[in-house]
Write an enzyme that holds these catalytic residues in place. Structure first.
Site, PDB file in Angstrom:
ATOM      1  N   GLU A 256     -13.985 -10.400  -3.212  1.00 53.65           N
ATOM      2  CA  GLU A 256     -12.638  -9.861  -3.436  1.00 53.65           C
ATOM      3  C   GLU A 256     -12.034  -9.702  -2.056  1.00 53.65           C
ATOM      4  O   GLU A 256     -12.428  -8.819  -1.283  1.00 53.65           O
ATOM      5  CB  GLU A 256     -12.739  -8.527  -4.187  1.00 53.65           C
ATOM      6  CG  GLU A 256     -11.404  -7.909  -4.528  1.00 53.65           C
ATOM      7  CD  GLU A 256     -11.023  -6.836  -3.531  1.00 53.65           C
ATOM      8  OE1 GLU A 256     -10.061  -7.096  -2.762  1.00 53.65           O
ATOM      9  OE2 GLU A 256     -11.649  -5.782  -3.500  1.00 53.65           O
ATOM     10  N   CYS A 295      -6.125  -3.892   0.078  1.00 56.21           N
ATOM     11  CA  CYS A 295      -6.187  -5.329  -0.204  1.00 56.21           C
ATOM     12  C   CYS A 295      -5.120  -5.738  -1.208  1.00 56.21           C
ATOM     13  O   CYS A 295      -4.788  -6.917  -1.319  1.00 56.21           O
ATOM     14  CB  CYS A 295      -7.562  -5.715  -0.711  1.00 56.21           C
ATOM     15  SG  CYS A 295      -8.089  -4.769  -2.163  1.00 56.21           S
TER      16      CYS A 295
END
Length: 681
Positions: A256, A295
């Site tokens: 990720e 993120c």
């Protein structure tokens, strides 16, 4: 918190001699130091395999879910210890809440998933079972079982607690011992969380170990049943993905990665609309929460060209009101970056972006950070850039400044906006702000190819929306391309990532024994005792009752229509029904369901407490006037959720397979009934 950030390896804390100094993001003062001692990764992996794995396999899904719930409660009771340490990372109370209580909320969520969606035992039947032969003697299905390996979780610096817990929850539930490796810059907060976990005694020894420092030869010691997950930069993910041992042994690797997420203002929204302000607010929030170190933060804001100046003006106005400084100072809404190194990295990337962009708002426009001693802190002012020709300029789609930085870019229409969004080459999340459902229906299928999650934001959703940047345990977190190509969370999907899937073939009787669930065609157990008269402990898979028969008459159809008000022509219009594909009047499907219940119920009080639902209901063939029906009730599946009612009576869940047939032996209705069944004291 210790002066030296220690590792927890093989059931012992390691580290007494300090090495790298870790400084407060707020004032630059030393907070802790990494330990100088080398980690014996052979010992770590061996401890996980020999101690952690057997201990986890002594528990089943339901019991591990209970442990997660207990751990979440324990950490919440001690959360203030973590908040105090979190302040050194530059987190405001809101930032800390996302990290700390967001982490415990994920534990609670996966405890619920385990309790409600997983069986007792350590095998998940991923059905349905299917007949593979014409005579019913050969069937097949899929099962999921614990992999029997170790999960290595490598995390980024920005969520030291949530990053650990959101990976621990599904892997622990799946029966995999974990070795967590946080980023060094904020590892002192992760260490504090792990100390609380160890102190609680809730998790079996060996189920969680902590690596504070480098991974050394850890990845070289992994084997086929193991799993590696990573959160961090796309560059690091690309290097880890091709680690020789991971490739050689086909070890699953889930990434990720940080990505250039975007928000699109649709052309139907004008500066006078509420959605316009929602767009501006969402961008400002994503720039300033955690100082943009997420993120999922919005890095690119795509705006119709005619509204570019209006968006820029409102964003400048909103950003100017954001007070930056020491989170301990009253009124401060944005803290510093995690470290001076991170500050330098963001500054260098903004410089690259400015080679092809304009500065709309930045340090020159923003007040100095508030608080004492902040001169040595890692502060970075909210920075808004403008790329006027985004189709021609690559940097805005390639360079990510991992901080409070966002780039505006104009588009001519929705198609161009979607093309610009795709230039990011894959992201974790994108937001579309629109008032028009037709625009959403047009845009989302196109955008979904390049984004892992999509938020459609309008005034209706805004009332309860958790926002662009908030991954939720029940929804997938991850994205294609640059975002790593992996998936986390997503409810049960994350647990399945840590389980091994296998196809199983055999007779229905053998499959039933393996999966602990009745498969049609398997041998049955019939006795004089009605299955509804058996306590939960006494019921066995395959306990079955074949009922007496009932012939359906016209009076049944008329009475049922009168009670329900259902006078559909197929039940009452002889001429119209004769011209239908069935060629005759037929009984209500729900009458067949009700009549079957009348055939198999045991009406007196007993262990069956309540019927709370039906699954997989299908009406296979019509039942006409004069047809005779019969039901078979079979104990299909049992789940012991270890719960008691208000009177302290234990209970479990039983799923019953119901087959309703006609006088020719043909199946006319098929379904599962779910009941609560009391336990024998």
């Amino acid at each position: 918190m210790t002066t030296v950030v220690q590792s927890y390896i093989g059931g012992r804390w390691l580290g007494a001699e300090g090495a790298q100094v870790l400084r407060s993001a707020v004032n630059g003062r030393p907070v802790a130091a990494t330990h100088a001692e080398a980690i014996d990764f052979e010992r770590a992996v061996s401890h996980a395999r020999r101690v952690g794995l057997p201990a986890l396999m002594k528990l089943d899904f339901q019991q591990r879910a209970e442990r997660l719930k207990a751990l979440a409660k324990y950490l919440n009771e001690h959360k203030e210890q973590l908040y105090a340490i979190s302040a050194h990372t530059g987190a405001t109370r809101t930032d800390g809440w996302i990290d700390i209580e967001g982490g415990t909320a994920t534990l609670f969520a996966y405890a619920g998933i385990g309790s409600n969606e997983l069986p007792a035992g350590n095998l998940v039947h991923e059905g349905p079972a299917m007949a593979l032969g014409k005579r019913g003697g050969f069937s097949g299905t899929h099962i999921l079982v614990p992999r029997g390996g170790v999960a290595v979780h490598i995390n980024a610096f920005n969520f030291p607690v949530w990053g650990l817990l959101e990976k621990l929850a599904p892997s622990f539930l799946a029966g995999m011992p974990c070795i967590g490796k946080p980023a060094t810059a904020t590892s002192y907060l992760t260490e504090a969380a792990v100390r609380l976990i160890v102190q609680s005694g809730i998790l079996p020894e060996g189920s969680l170990q902590l690596v504070s420092g480098g991974t050394g030869d850890l990845l070289d010691r992994l084997e086929g049943p193991d799993v590696v997950t990573f959160t961090g930069s796309a560059d690091t993910a690309a290097k880890l993905r091709v680690h020789p041992n991971l490739v050689r042994q086909s070890i699953p690797f889930n990434a990720e990665a940080d990505s250039l997420n975007c928000a699109i203002l649709a052309p139907d929204v004008t500066p006078d609309d509420e959605e316009f302000d929602l767009f501006v607010k969402e961008i400002a929030r994503e720039m300033t929460v955690k100082a943009g170190q997420k993120c999922t933060a919005i890095r690119r804001a795509i705006v119709p060209r005619q509204h570019l100046d209006a968006v820029a003006a409102r964003l400048r106005e909103r950003l100017a009101k954001v007070s930056v400084g020491d989170p301990a100072t009253e009124g401060v809404r944005m803290g510093p970056l995690a470290s001076r190194a991170q500050q330098d990295d963001v500054a260098s990337r903004v410089a690259l972006l400015l080679e092809h962009a304009e500065l709309v708002y930045g340090e020159r426009d923003h007040p100095a950070p508030q608080g004492e001693g902040v001169a040595e802190g890692a502060f970075f002012a909210p920075t808004l850039l403008l790329s006027r020709r985004p189709l021609e300029q690559a940097a805005v789609h390639d360079v990510e400044a991992f901080g409070p930085v966002c780039s505006l870019m104009p588009c001519e229409d929705l198609d161009e906006a979607l093309a610009l969004a795709a230039r990011g080459r894959g992201s974790l999340v994108a937001t579309l702000v629109t008032r028009d459902p037709r625009i959403a229906a047009q845009a989302i299928p196109v955008a979904a190819a390049w984004h892992g999650r999509l938020l459609i934001l309008d005034r209706e959703a805004a009332v309860e929306s958790t926002g662009h940047g908030s991954p939720l345990p029940s929804l997938k977190h991850g994205g294609p391309g640059r975002a790593g190509g992996g998936e986390e969370l997503g409810g049960l999907r994350a647990v399945k990532h840590y389980l091994q899937r296998a196809a199983v073939q055999g007779s229905p009787t053998m499959l039933s024994a393996v999966i602990g669930e009745h498969v049609r065609g398997a041998k049955l157990r019939e006795s004089d005792i009605h299955p509804f008269r058996r306590w939960f402990q006494d019921l066995q898979i395959g306990d079955s009752l074949l009922t007496h028969r009932r012939t359906v008459g016209e009076a049944d159809i008329v009475a049922f229509g009168g009670i329900t008000g259902d006078y559909f022509y197929m039940h009452f219009d002889e001429l119209a029904a004769r011209e239908s594909p069935f060629g005759k009047r037929i009984a209500h499907g729900y009458f067949v369901l009700s009549a079957a219940a009348g055939l198999f119920v045991s009406p007196a009080p007993g262990p069956v407490l309540a019927n709370y639902g039906l699954d997989t209901l299908r009406f296979i063939k019509p039942v006409g006037i004069g047809d005779t029906i019969q039901a078979r009730l079979t104990c299909k599946r049992k789940i012991d959720r270890n719960k008691k009612d208000a009177k302290g009576v234990g209970q479990g869940v039983v799923a019953w397979d119901v087959e309703v047939t006609n006088q020719l032996g043909e199946l006319v209705a098929s379904y599962d009934i779910l009941t609560l069944v009391a336990k024998r004291e």
